[in-house]
Each structure stands twice: as structure tokens, then as C-alpha cells.
Scaffold this motif. Structure first.
Motif, PDB file in Angstrom:
ATOM      1  N   GLN A  76       0.841  -1.201   0.000  1.00  0.00           N
ATOM      2  CA  GLN A  76       0.000   0.000   0.000  1.00  0.00           C
ATOM      3  C   GLN A  76       0.877   1.252   0.000  1.00  0.00           C
ATOM      4  OE1 GLN A  76      -2.799   0.254   3.248  1.00  0.00           O
ATOM      5  NE2 GLN A  76      -3.315   2.371   2.785  1.00  0.00           N
ATOM      6  N   GLN A  77       1.951   1.253   0.789  1.00  0.00           N
ATOM      7  CA  GLN A  77       2.868   2.397   0.814  1.00  0.00           C
ATOM      8  C   GLN A  77       3.509   2.608  -0.556  1.00  0.00           C
ATOM      9  OE1 GLN A  77       5.529   1.287   4.009  1.00  0.00           O
ATOM     10  NE2 GLN A  77       4.266   2.275   5.565  1.00  0.00           N
ATOM     11  N   ILE A  78       3.880   1.513  -1.214  1.00  0.00           N
ATOM     12  CA  ILE A  78       4.475   1.610  -2.553  1.00  0.00           C
ATOM     13  C   ILE A  78       3.471   2.235  -3.519  1.00  0.00           C
ATOM     14  CG2 ILE A  78       5.285   0.278  -4.550  1.00  0.00           C
ATOM     15  CD1 ILE A  78       6.530  -1.719  -2.481  1.00  0.00           C
ATOM     16  N   GLN A  79       2.222   1.772  -3.485  1.00  0.00           N
ATOM     17  CA  GLN A  79       1.182   2.319  -4.375  1.00  0.00           C
ATOM     18  C   GLN A  79       0.948   3.799  -4.087  1.00  0.00           C
ATOM     19  OE1 GLN A  79      -2.133  -0.311  -3.698  1.00  0.00           O
ATOM     20  NE2 GLN A  79      -1.463  -1.754  -5.279  1.00  0.00           N
ATOM     21  N   GLU A  80       0.923   4.175  -2.815  1.00  0.00           N
ATOM     22  CA  GLU A  80       0.718   5.584  -2.448  1.00  0.00           C
ATOM     23  C   GLU A  80       1.878   6.442  -2.946  1.00  0.00           C
ATOM     24  OE1 GLU A  80       0.139   5.450   1.790  1.00  0.00           O
ATOM     25  OE2 GLU A  80      -1.893   4.630   1.598  1.00  0.00           O
ATOM     26  N   ASP A  81       3.102   5.948  -2.807  1.00  0.00           N
ATOM     27  CA  ASP A  81       4.268   6.695  -3.281  1.00  0.00           C
ATOM     28  C   ASP A  81       4.239   6.851  -4.802  1.00  0.00           C
ATOM     29  OD1 ASP A  81       5.135   6.904  -0.682  1.00  0.00           O
ATOM     30  OD2 ASP A  81       6.826   5.509  -0.901  1.00  0.00           O
ATOM     31  N   GLU A  82       3.839   5.791  -5.507  1.00  0.00           N
ATOM     32  CA  GLU A  82       3.758   5.864  -6.969  1.00  0.00           C
ATOM     33  C   GLU A  82       2.670   6.832  -7.406  1.00  0.00           C
ATOM     34  OE1 GLU A  82       3.283   1.707  -7.859  1.00  0.00           O
ATOM     35  OE2 GLU A  82       5.444   1.401  -8.074  1.00  0.00           O
ATOM     36  N   ALA A  83       1.529   6.826  -6.732  1.00  0.00           N
ATOM     37  CA  ALA A  83       0.438   7.752  -7.059  1.00  0.00           C
ATOM     38  C   ALA A  83       0.877   9.188  -6.808  1.00  0.00           C
ATOM     39  CB  ALA A  83      -0.810   7.417  -6.236  1.00  0.00           C
TER      40      ALA A  83
END
Length: 108
Positions: A76-83
Motif C-alpha cells: 500500500q505504501q508503494i502504491q501511495e508513493d507511486e500515485a
């Protein structure tokens, strides 16, 4: 020595450093960085250490163990950083890309 104490020896979370995300002790290399290099880029633990010789093979394996123990949260943190990166890129386009686009437009 238990598994938890081994991982704590290699992974730390410090508010204000790397956004409070888990990272290799004494470094700014986050657990999610190791996970991305390993899963998405296909780097082996040995290759990661070769590219980042200040960390050890034990650090990499501890990061991967931590990642798998906290899979949903770190993904989830990876997805948030990518977004966040996509949003930032959309709001602030590359100056180089803009100059190339301007130059290309003048040539036509």
C-alpha cells in the motif's frame, strides 16, 4: 536469538527519517526499495548488495523477511508513493521535456 530480534538488528523505523518507513538500520534504504528491486526489477539479493555495497546480504534478507511479514501495508505504501509521484509529475512537467516540446513545435 529469535527471528524478531534478528530483524530488529537490521531494520529500524525512525519518525522523520524516510517518512517513518521501515529501512535498513543506519541507512536511508527502505524495505520497500529492497522489495521493488527484488520483485519488480528482478535483482537477486547478491545483486542488490553489489549495487549498494554499504549494506549486507543479511540486511537484504532481513528486509525481504520484514516485507513478507508486512506485505499488505508495504505494498500500500508503494502504491501511495507511486500515485504521489504521478500526481507530482502531472502538476510539474519536466523542464527538459517542455523545452524539447517547444523546440519540436518551432521546427514544424
Amino acid at each position: 536469538m529469535s527471528q524478531l530480534s534478528v530483524i530488529k538488528e537490521h531494520i529500524e523505523i525512525t519518525p522523520g527519517i524516510c517518512g517513518g518507513k521501515p529501512r535498513i538500520t543506519g541507512h536511508r534504504i527502505k524495505v520497500q526499495d529492497i522489495a521493488i528491486w527484488h520483485e519488480r526489477m528482478g535483482m537477486s539479493p547478491d545483486e542488490i548488495v553489489f549495487q549498494y555495497p554499504s549494506i549486507t546480504l543479511s540486511d537484504v534478507y532481513a528486509a525481504l523477511a520484514y516485507y513478507h511479514d508486512h506485505l499488505e501495508k508495504i505494498r500500500q505504501q508503494i502504491q501511495e508513493d507511486e500515485a504521489f509521484a504521478r500526481e507530482l509529475q502531472a502538476k510539474h512537467p519536466s523542464l527538459v521535456q517542455q523545452k524539447l516540446k517547444d523546440m519540436h513545435g518551432r521546427e514544424n
